[in-house]
Design a protein around this motif. Structure first.
Motif, PDB file in Angstrom:
ATOM      1  N   GLU A   8       0.839  -1.191   0.000  1.00  0.00           N
ATOM      2  CA  GLU A   8       0.000   0.000   0.000  1.00  0.00           C
ATOM      3  C   GLU A   8       0.877   1.245   0.000  1.00  0.00           C
ATOM      4  O   GLU A   8       1.872   1.325   0.733  1.00  0.00           O
ATOM      5  CB  GLU A   8      -0.905   0.008   1.223  1.00  0.00           C
ATOM      6  N   LEU A   9       0.540   2.216  -0.827  1.00  0.00           N
ATOM      7  CA  LEU A   9       1.288   3.461  -0.909  1.00  0.00           C
ATOM      8  C   LEU A   9       0.950   4.337   0.287  1.00  0.00           C
ATOM      9  O   LEU A   9      -0.215   4.656   0.534  1.00  0.00           O
ATOM     10  CB  LEU A   9       0.959   4.187  -2.213  1.00  0.00           C
ATOM     11  N   ARG A  26      10.175   1.886  -3.970  1.00  0.00           N
ATOM     12  CA  ARG A  26      11.187   2.803  -4.503  1.00  0.00           C
ATOM     13  C   ARG A  26      11.328   4.046  -3.609  1.00  0.00           C
ATOM     14  O   ARG A  26      12.424   4.578  -3.465  1.00  0.00           O
ATOM     15  CB  ARG A  26      10.810   3.217  -5.928  1.00  0.00           C
ATOM     16  N   VAL A  27      10.235   4.486  -3.021  1.00  0.00           N
ATOM     17  CA  VAL A  27      10.328   5.620  -2.095  1.00  0.00           C
ATOM     18  C   VAL A  27      11.175   5.245  -0.883  1.00  0.00           C
ATOM     19  O   VAL A  27      12.026   6.014  -0.424  1.00  0.00           O
ATOM     20  CB  VAL A  27       8.919   6.081  -1.679  1.00  0.00           C
ATOM     21  N   THR A  28      10.954   4.053  -0.347  1.00  0.00           N
ATOM     22  CA  THR A  28      11.761   3.591   0.790  1.00  0.00           C
ATOM     23  C   THR A  28      13.224   3.465   0.402  1.00  0.00           C
ATOM     24  O   THR A  28      14.121   3.839   1.177  1.00  0.00           O
ATOM     25  CB  THR A  28      11.220   2.246   1.291  1.00  0.00           C
ATOM     26  N   SER A  29      13.500   2.962  -0.787  1.00  0.00           N
ATOM     27  CA  SER A  29      14.884   2.832  -1.241  1.00  0.00           C
ATOM     28  C   SER A  29      15.541   4.193  -1.428  1.00  0.00           C
ATOM     29  O   SER A  29      16.724   4.378  -1.105  1.00  0.00           O
ATOM     30  CB  SER A  29      14.928   2.034  -2.551  1.00  0.00           C
ATOM     31  N   SER A  62      20.983   0.040  -5.599  1.00  0.00           N
ATOM     32  CA  SER A  62      20.116  -0.668  -4.660  1.00  0.00           C
ATOM     33  C   SER A  62      18.695  -0.128  -4.705  1.00  0.00           C
ATOM     34  O   SER A  62      17.744  -0.856  -4.408  1.00  0.00           O
ATOM     35  CB  SER A  62      20.668  -0.557  -3.238  1.00  0.00           C
ATOM     36  N   ALA A  63      18.550   1.149  -5.091  1.00  0.00           N
ATOM     37  CA  ALA A  63      17.225   1.767  -5.213  1.00  0.00           C
ATOM     38  C   ALA A  63      16.632   1.608  -6.603  1.00  0.00           C
ATOM     39  O   ALA A  63      15.656   2.294  -6.946  1.00  0.00           O
ATOM     40  CB  ALA A  63      17.317   3.250  -4.855  1.00  0.00           C
ATOM     41  N   ASP A  64      17.218   0.718  -7.439  1.00  0.00           N
ATOM     42  CA  ASP A  64      16.735   0.452  -8.802  1.00  0.00           C
ATOM     43  C   ASP A  64      16.798   1.691  -9.681  1.00  0.00           C
ATOM     44  O   ASP A  64      15.974   1.866 -10.599  1.00  0.00           O
ATOM     45  CB  ASP A  64      15.300  -0.100  -8.783  1.00  0.00           C
ATOM     46  N   LEU A  65      17.749   2.566  -9.416  1.00  0.00           N
ATOM     47  CA  LEU A  65      18.045   3.686 -10.298  1.00  0.00           C
ATOM     48  C   LEU A  65      19.309   3.356 -11.087  1.00  0.00           C
ATOM     49  O   LEU A  65      20.221   2.698 -10.566  1.00  0.00           O
ATOM     50  CB  LEU A  65      18.242   4.975  -9.498  1.00  0.00           C
ATOM     51  N   THR A  66      19.369   3.823 -12.312  1.00  0.00           N
ATOM     52  CA  THR A  66      20.469   3.448 -13.196  1.00  0.00           C
ATOM     53  C   THR A  66      21.361   4.654 -13.454  1.00  0.00           C
ATOM     54  O   THR A  66      21.030   5.508 -14.280  1.00  0.00           O
ATOM     55  CB  THR A  66      19.930   2.915 -14.534  1.00  0.00           C
ATOM     56  N   GLY A  98       3.941  10.898  -5.340  1.00  0.00           N
ATOM     57  CA  GLY A  98       3.897  11.454  -6.690  1.00  0.00           C
ATOM     58  C   GLY A  98       3.167  12.768  -6.792  1.00  0.00           C
ATOM     59  O   GLY A  98       2.628  13.097  -7.854  1.00  0.00           O
ATOM     60  N   PHE A  99       3.168  13.558  -5.722  1.00  0.00           N
ATOM     61  CA  PHE A  99       2.365  14.788  -5.719  1.00  0.00           C
ATOM     62  C   PHE A  99       2.912  15.844  -6.675  1.00  0.00           C
ATOM     63  O   PHE A  99       2.197  16.749  -7.079  1.00  0.00           O
ATOM     64  CB  PHE A  99       2.299  15.358  -4.291  1.00  0.00           C
TER      65      PHE A  99
END
Length: 489
Positions: free
Chosen positions: A13-14, A167-170, A278-282, A356-357
């Protein structure tokens, strides 16, 4: 069985978030230092007049205490009038000194290693890291060393809520990593809209096309080469600035000077890259001096951005990356081929919002803009001291208000709860950062710029944010909002 399902549903849940309020508590009874000074001047003038000559001197000193009262209590554009005095005096000083206009002297050679940027940015120096090839920007006055990395990521708004929350947590772990070392001065996230130069078609033809010199292949290649910009694309960069003052011991151990600072910064770069992955960013690698020069040139001269991107061998020189001419006005700045205005996000959402605001601002189409999020990390011990200081100030102000019979309002209570929430987050292992959000809007004419600024202000309202035009300081604000150099205002 039911417990496992419940925990799984909660994890996907977001979760909404809430920002801390901008503190307006002041030093004493909600008054800032400048307000207290002007109020003291007014009170002293009244007391002196009463003790010296009575009513007649009180009338003679009326201009003094009336002006002091007006400066203390009258607000202009949401700020006390006395706080506008430094901005007005600094603008007047720069106007009389001819510092609002910049023209590059093309026939005068610049010192080797310097950047051809206007204003305070002229002191910046270029350094190329011999190990990574990254272009580093050294500020000898502020004692910082900055490096830039380009980051690619999937569209956040298209992900499912569970993936967004993960992704926010990462990303929170990435920010906590930046805070822990205590050697990072600033982390800047810069998201820009650029005209699509058509390089995607050229790259597709180079990898999938058949260049067999036939009429069809030749015609298709010519059409791709002549294709102009179509639409727009988004580019994101991360800029990491090393505080050379707090890292003095490590820099001396690494050899001293800029070379030693670069060795220390490389450690932080490796740590940040690991955290981003680790945060799935490239991360696409640390930018070279030529790639940084293209970004600077595109910010000052947006009309040439598509050509610079299409022809990779053009504009890759930091010595010529700056503007040819700059003219600053009270509410905007003009560079080579565009007019710019910078907005400051003066108030983040006060209510609970989802991560995502900012989508209305970042996904606005037809507007050329740059969104810069400047993060100033605080070490855990410094953040704990700052939180304790704020708690003591809030409690003492509350006792003072109760003593004089002043009612506690909801805004002051909310600020105190924000301080307690920051303390809880710090205890839980999160980092404490100070955020500054800037939006630079660009257009080819003044009329188009005014329309674009109005549209961005409206999208900011949709994002539950409050924006203000940074009048009287547009030149410094533009370098902080549109350039990936970790500059502050």
């Amino acid at each position: 069985m039911s417990t496992a399902k419940t925990s799984e549903s909660v994890s996907t849940e977001l979760v909404p978030v809430k920002f801390s309020r901008l503190s307006r508590r002041g030093i004493l009874l909600g008054l800032s230092l400048s307000q207290l000074v002007t109020l003291a001047v007014g009170v002293l003038s009244v007391v002196s007049a009463l003790y010296s000559g009575g009513g007649i001197l009180l009338a003679y000193t009326a201009p003094v205490w009336v002006l002091a009262t007006c400066l203390t209590w009258i607000s202009i554009a949401g700020r006390p009038a006395v706080e506008w005095l430094p901005v007005a005096f600094w603008w007047l000083w720069r106007t009389t000194g001819g510092q609002l206009a910049y023209r590059r002297r093309v026939v005068v050679p610049r010192p080797v290693g310097t950047l051809a940027l206007p204003g305070d940015q002229a002191r910046l120096r270029e350094y190329t890291d011999p190990d990574t090839g990254a272009g580093m920007i050294h500020d000898p006055h502020q004692q910082t060393l900055t490096v830039v990395c380009e980051v690619t990521h999937p569209a956040f708004v298209l992900l499912d809520p569970g993936e967004q929350e993960r992704r926010v947590t990462s990303w929170g772990r990435v920010l906590a990593t930046v805070c822990r070392s205590g050697r990072i001065a600033t982390l800047q996230v810069l998201e820009r809209t650029l005209p699509d130069s058509g390089t995607g078609l050229a790259e597709w033809w180079a990898s999938h096309g058949t260049a067999d010199d036939t009429w069809a292949a030749t015609t298709y290649a010519e059409l791709i080469n002549r294709a102009g910009p179509a639409g727009e694309r988004h580019a994101t960069t991360l800029s990491l600035s090393l505080d050379m003052k707090s890292s003095a011991r490590q820099i001396r151990t690494a050899g001293g000077g800029v070379r030693g600072a670069a060795a220390v910064l490389r450690q932080e770069m490796n740590t940040l890259v690991s955290a981003l992955r680790s945060a799935d960013l490239t991360p696409s690698g640390w930018l070279t001096p030529g790639e940084v020069a293209v970004i600077l040139r595109s910010a000052y001269d947006p009309a040439i951005a598509a050509s610079l991107e299409r022809h990779g061998d053009l504009g890759q020189d930091l010595a010529t990356a700056g503007p040819v001419a700059v003219a600053e006005a009270w509410g905007r700045i003009r560079t080579d081929s565009a007019h710019h205005s910078v907005l400051w996000i003066s108030e983040w959402p006060r209510s609970m919002v989802y991560p995502g605001f900012l989508a209305p601002v970042l996904l606005s189409t037809g507007i050329q803009r740059s969104f810069s999020l400047i993060c100033t990390p605080l070490r855990s011990d410094a953040a704990a001291r700052d939180i304790r200081k704020k708690k003591v100030e809030h409690i003492s102000d509350q006792a003072q208000r109760a003593k004089i019979g002043q009612i506690e309002d909801a805004a002051q209570t909310a600020e105190y709860h924000d301080v307690l929430q920051q303390e809880a987050d710090l205890t839980a292992g999160h980092g404490v950062l100070r955020y500054t959000g800037l939006i630079s809007v660009s257009a080819s004419t003044v009329e188009e710029l005014d329309a674009a600024v109005a549209a961005i202000e409206q999208t900011a309202i949709q994002a539950s944010c409050e924006t203000r035009l940074l009048v009287g300081q547009q030149a410094a604000a533009f370098t902080a909002a549109a350039l990936p150099l970790c500059r502050r205002i």
